[in-house]
Design a protein around this motif. Structure first.
Motif, PDB file in Angstrom:
ATOM      1  N   ARG A  90      30.454  42.226 119.715  1.00 25.91           N
ATOM      2  CA  ARG A  90      30.625  40.803 119.365  1.00 25.91           C
ATOM      3  C   ARG A  90      30.378  39.918 120.585  1.00 25.91           C
ATOM      4  NH1 ARG A  90      32.853  37.724 114.710  1.00 25.91           N
ATOM      5  NH2 ARG A  90      33.434  35.737 115.582  1.00 25.91           N
ATOM      6  N   VAL A  91      30.919  40.298 121.722  1.00 28.04           N
ATOM      7  CA  VAL A  91      30.725  39.503 122.941  1.00 28.04           C
ATOM      8  C   VAL A  91      29.247  39.482 123.321  1.00 28.04           C
ATOM      9  CG1 VAL A  91      31.235  39.375 125.417  1.00 28.04           C
ATOM     10  CG2 VAL A  91      33.082  39.814 123.774  1.00 28.04           C
ATOM     11  N   TRP A  92      28.564  40.609 123.211  1.00 24.81           N
ATOM     12  CA  TRP A  92      27.127  40.674 123.496  1.00 24.81           C
ATOM     13  C   TRP A  92      26.370  39.734 122.559  1.00 24.81           C
ATOM     14  CZ3 TRP A  92      23.639  45.483 122.259  1.00 24.81           C
ATOM     15  CH2 TRP A  92      22.373  45.300 122.832  1.00 24.81           C
ATOM     16  N   ALA A  93      26.735  39.745 121.278  1.00 27.30           N
ATOM     17  CA  ALA A  93      26.070  38.870 120.313  1.00 27.30           C
ATOM     18  C   ALA A  93      26.295  37.402 120.664  1.00 27.30           C
ATOM     19  CB  ALA A  93      26.579  39.161 118.901  1.00 27.30           C
ATOM     20  N   MET A  94      27.540  37.052 121.019  1.00 26.28           N
ATOM     21  CA  MET A  94      27.839  35.660 121.368  1.00 26.28           C
ATOM     22  C   MET A  94      27.062  35.226 122.605  1.00 26.28           C
ATOM     23  SD  MET A  94      31.913  35.163 120.583  1.00 26.28           S
ATOM     24  CE  MET A  94      32.462  36.367 121.779  1.00 26.28           C
ATOM     25  N   ARG A  95      27.013  36.100 123.603  1.00 23.79           N
ATOM     26  CA  ARG A  95      26.298  35.768 124.839  1.00 23.79           C
ATOM     27  C   ARG A  95      24.789  35.645 124.586  1.00 23.79           C
ATOM     28  NH1 ARG A  95      29.925  33.575 128.186  1.00 23.79           N
ATOM     29  NH2 ARG A  95      31.763  34.884 128.308  1.00 23.79           N
ATOM     30  N   THR A  96      24.274  36.443 123.672  1.00 22.30           N
ATOM     31  CA  THR A  96      22.849  36.377 123.361  1.00 22.30           C
ATOM     32  C   THR A  96      22.500  35.061 122.675  1.00 22.30           C
ATOM     33  OG1 THR A  96      22.754  38.788 123.160  1.00 22.30           O
ATOM     34  CG2 THR A  96      20.947  37.550 122.163  1.00 22.30           C
ATOM     35  N   LEU A  97      23.353  34.619 121.756  1.00 20.30           N
ATOM     36  CA  LEU A  97      23.107  33.345 121.061  1.00 20.30           C
ATOM     37  C   LEU A  97      23.461  32.138 121.922  1.00 20.30           C
ATOM     38  CD1 LEU A  97      24.215  33.650 117.335  1.00 20.30           C
ATOM     39  CD2 LEU A  97      21.929  33.633 118.277  1.00 20.30           C
ATOM     40  N   GLN A  98      24.208  32.367 122.986  1.00 20.24           N
ATOM     41  CA  GLN A  98      24.649  31.306 123.893  1.00 20.24           C
ATOM     42  C   GLN A  98      25.372  30.214 123.113  1.00 20.24           C
ATOM     43  OE1 GLN A  98      21.193  30.289 126.208  1.00 20.24           O
ATOM     44  NE2 GLN A  98      20.927  32.380 126.880  1.00 20.24           N
ATOM     45  N   GLY A  99      24.935  28.989 123.231  1.00 18.71           N
ATOM     46  CA  GLY A  99      25.654  27.872 122.615  1.00 18.71           C
ATOM     47  C   GLY A  99      25.448  27.717 121.127  1.00 18.71           C
ATOM     48  N   HIS A 100      24.732  28.633 120.503  1.00 16.92           N
ATOM     49  CA  HIS A 100      24.508  28.542 119.060  1.00 16.92           C
ATOM     50  C   HIS A 100      25.451  29.444 118.267  1.00 16.92           C
ATOM     51  CE1 HIS A 100      21.082  25.918 119.437  1.00 16.92           C
ATOM     52  NE2 HIS A 100      20.606  26.703 120.386  1.00 16.92           N
ATOM     53  N   TYR A 101      26.413  30.077 118.946  1.00 11.21           N
ATOM     54  CA  TYR A 101      27.388  30.915 118.245  1.00 11.21           C
ATOM     55  C   TYR A 101      28.597  30.045 117.905  1.00 11.21           C
ATOM     56  CZ  TYR A 101      29.313  35.356 116.767  1.00 11.21           C
ATOM     57  OH  TYR A 101      29.783  36.388 116.001  1.00 11.21           O
ATOM     58  N   ALA A 102      28.639  29.554 116.687  1.00 16.26           N
ATOM     59  CA  ALA A 102      29.666  28.605 116.276  1.00 16.26           C
ATOM     60  C   ALA A 102      30.452  29.145 115.090  1.00 16.26           C
ATOM     61  CB  ALA A 102      29.022  27.271 115.900  1.00 16.26           C
ATOM     62  N   HIS A 103      31.653  28.606 114.900  1.00 23.65           N
ATOM     63  CA  HIS A 103      32.432  28.965 113.714  1.00 23.65           C
ATOM     64  C   HIS A 103      31.779  28.415 112.457  1.00 23.65           C
ATOM     65  CE1 HIS A 103      36.260  29.441 116.310  1.00 23.65           C
ATOM     66  NE2 HIS A 103      35.731  30.617 116.053  1.00 23.65           N
ATOM     67  N   ALA A 104      31.284  27.204 112.551  1.00 21.34           N
ATOM     68  CA  ALA A 104      30.705  26.540 111.383  1.00 21.34           C
ATOM     69  C   ALA A 104      29.326  27.103 111.075  1.00 21.34           C
ATOM     70  CB  ALA A 104      30.605  25.039 111.627  1.00 21.34           C
ATOM     71  N   LEU A 105      28.986  27.088 109.812  1.00 20.98           N
ATOM     72  CA  LEU A 105      27.632  27.441 109.408  1.00 20.98           C
ATOM     73  C   LEU A 105      26.817  26.157 109.427  1.00 20.98           C
ATOM     74  CD1 LEU A 105      28.321  29.818 106.375  1.00 20.98           C
ATOM     75  CD2 LEU A 105      28.062  30.399 108.788  1.00 20.98           C
ATOM     76  N   PRO A 118      21.180  42.389 120.573  1.00 20.56           N
ATOM     77  CA  PRO A 118      21.553  43.078 119.329  1.00 20.56           C
ATOM     78  C   PRO A 118      20.866  42.494 118.103  1.00 20.56           C
ATOM     79  CG  PRO A 118      23.334  41.648 120.054  1.00 20.56           C
ATOM     80  CD  PRO A 118      22.310  41.654 121.151  1.00 20.56           C
ATOM     81  N   TYR A 119      20.354  41.263 118.220  1.00 20.37           N
ATOM     82  CA  TYR A 119      19.647  40.627 117.100  1.00 20.37           C
ATOM     83  C   TYR A 119      18.275  41.245 116.848  1.00 20.37           C
ATOM     84  CZ  TYR A 119      23.401  37.297 117.137  1.00 20.37           C
ATOM     85  OH  TYR A 119      24.659  36.730 117.064  1.00 20.37           O
ATOM     86  N   ALA A 120      17.808  42.084 117.759  1.00 24.49           N
ATOM     87  CA  ALA A 120      16.577  42.814 117.524  1.00 24.49           C
ATOM     88  C   ALA A 120      16.795  43.972 116.553  1.00 24.49           C
ATOM     89  CB  ALA A 120      16.022  43.356 118.847  1.00 24.49           C
ATOM     90  N   VAL A 121      18.055  44.356 116.360  1.00 20.61           N
ATOM     91  CA  VAL A 121      18.379  45.523 115.540  1.00 20.61           C
ATOM     92  C   VAL A 121      19.016  45.127 114.206  1.00 20.61           C
ATOM     93  CG1 VAL A 121      19.645  47.705 115.507  1.00 20.61           C
ATOM     94  CG2 VAL A 121      18.698  46.857 117.647  1.00 20.61           C
ATOM     95  N   VAL A 122      19.945  44.162 114.236  1.00 16.01           N
ATOM     96  CA  VAL A 122      20.600  43.672 113.012  1.00 16.01           C
ATOM     97  C   VAL A 122      20.722  42.156 113.071  1.00 16.01           C
ATOM     98  CG1 VAL A 122      21.900  45.783 112.478  1.00 16.01           C
ATOM     99  CG2 VAL A 122      22.923  44.045 113.957  1.00 16.01           C
ATOM    100  N   ARG A 123      20.801  41.520 111.907  1.00 14.46           N
ATOM    101  CA  ARG A 123      20.873  40.055 111.853  1.00 14.46           C
ATOM    102  C   ARG A 123      22.256  39.517 112.206  1.00 14.46           C
ATOM    103  NH1 ARG A 123      18.297  40.633 106.610  1.00 14.46           N
ATOM    104  NH2 ARG A 123      19.955  39.497 105.562  1.00 14.46           N
ATOM    105  N   HIS A 124      23.298  40.295 111.962  1.00 14.15           N
ATOM    106  CA  HIS A 124      24.659  39.786 112.146  1.00 14.15           C
ATOM    107  C   HIS A 124      25.497  40.743 113.009  1.00 14.15           C
ATOM    108  CE1 HIS A 124      23.860  36.660 109.206  1.00 14.15           C
ATOM    109  NE2 HIS A 124      23.334  37.586 108.435  1.00 14.15           N
ATOM    110  N   PRO A 125      25.103  40.947 114.264  1.00 13.27           N
ATOM    111  CA  PRO A 125      25.848  41.883 115.118  1.00 13.27           C
ATOM    112  C   PRO A 125      27.267  41.425 115.431  1.00 13.27           C
ATOM    113  CG  PRO A 125      24.229  40.681 116.412  1.00 13.27           C
ATOM    114  CD  PRO A 125      23.961  40.347 114.976  1.00 13.27           C
ATOM    115  N   GLY A 126      27.503  40.113 115.458  1.00 13.59           N
ATOM    116  CA  GLY A 126      28.862  39.631 115.713  1.00 13.59           C
ATOM    117  C   GLY A 126      29.809  40.039 114.598  1.00 13.59           C
ATOM    118  N   TYR A 127      29.363  39.905 113.360  1.00  9.78           N
ATOM    119  CA  TYR A 127      30.187  40.313 112.227  1.00  9.78           C
ATOM    120  C   TYR A 127      30.362  41.832 112.216  1.00  9.78           C
ATOM    121  CZ  TYR A 127      29.180  35.584 110.521  1.00  9.78           C
ATOM    122  OH  TYR A 127      29.064  34.227 110.393  1.00  9.78           O
ATOM    123  N   LEU A 128      29.302  42.553 112.558  1.00  5.76           N
ATOM    124  CA  LEU A 128      29.404  44.007 112.654  1.00  5.76           C
ATOM    125  C   LEU A 128      30.447  44.394 113.701  1.00  5.76           C
ATOM    126  CD1 LEU A 128      28.491  46.865 111.968  1.00  5.76           C
ATOM    127  CD2 LEU A 128      26.583  46.564 113.581  1.00  5.76           C
TER     128      LEU A 128
END
Length: 200
Positions: A90-105, A118-128
């Motif tokens: 999850r932390v890797w996913a957040m760091r990869t998205l940088q400022g675009h990792y938000a609670h809101a959709l 991790p986005y090269a492998v799955v679309r939602h690694p943070g949720y995983l």
């Protein structure tokens, strides 16, 4: 005596899951815009606390309720390692998205489709990562009931969230539909393209 020991491991698993969620929130990068989306795009947000509560209760009760379906003793430490791996993902996913990792959709101007890390492998690694965190907590309880029921509660809440997020991103983020066509939702190499419900 084994039931007491399993209960201690279950408590450690739940404490690890709740602590892991807190750590993830503290390490979340600041977002590039207000963390606010339209109310109809917030599917799953209200479900998540309930799912966490159900999962925690299931894990804590499982050593007593399911004492006849025990896992090996080493599953306690294994569960904590799986949970820690979930936090790391999850932390890797957040760091990869940088400022675009938000609670809101929501989609903001200039937001890219991220295809690295991790986005090269799955679309939602943070949720995983969060799912792994709770599965790990269930495994730590050292019985077969908790790791089966826990992902059912948390997974249902995240499935609703993922479906809403995918629909929003397909609609509002140029290039996302193409990215989604070749990248599974949660499970690597599963469901390359079967419409909107791939890889779950």
């Amino acid at each position: 005596m084994r039931t007491l020991s399993d209960t201690v491991w279950a408590a450690l698993g739940v404490a690890g899951a709740l602590g892991g969620i807190r750590v993830m929130e503290r390490l979340r990068p600041a977002v590039v815009a207000d963390d606010v989306g339209a109310p109809d795009d917030q599917a799953g947000l209200r479900e998540l606390p309930r799912a966490y509560l159900v999962s925690a209760g299931t894990i804590l009760a499982s050593p007593v309720v399911a004492s006849g379906v025990r896992l090996p003793r080493w599953s306690g430490p294994l569960g904590l390692v799986v949970g820690l791996a979930g936090v790391g993902l999850r932390v890797w996913a957040m760091r990869t998205l940088q400022g675009h990792y938000a609670h809101a959709l929501r989609v903001v101007d200039g937001q890219p489709v991220v295809r690295t890390g991790p986005y090269a492998v799955v679309r939602h690694p943070g949720y995983l990562g969060v799912l792994l965190l709770w599965v790990g907590a269930g495994i730590a309880a050292r019985n077969a009931l908790a790791p089966v029921l826990t992902p059912a509660a948390v997974g249902t809440a995240y499935r609703h969230r993922i479906e809403a997020e995918d629909a929003l991103l397909r609609r509002d983020l140029p290039g996302y539909d193409e990215y989604a066509a070749g990248t599974p939702r949660l499970v690597p190499l599963v469901g390359r393209r079967t419409g909107y419900r791939t890889g779950m």
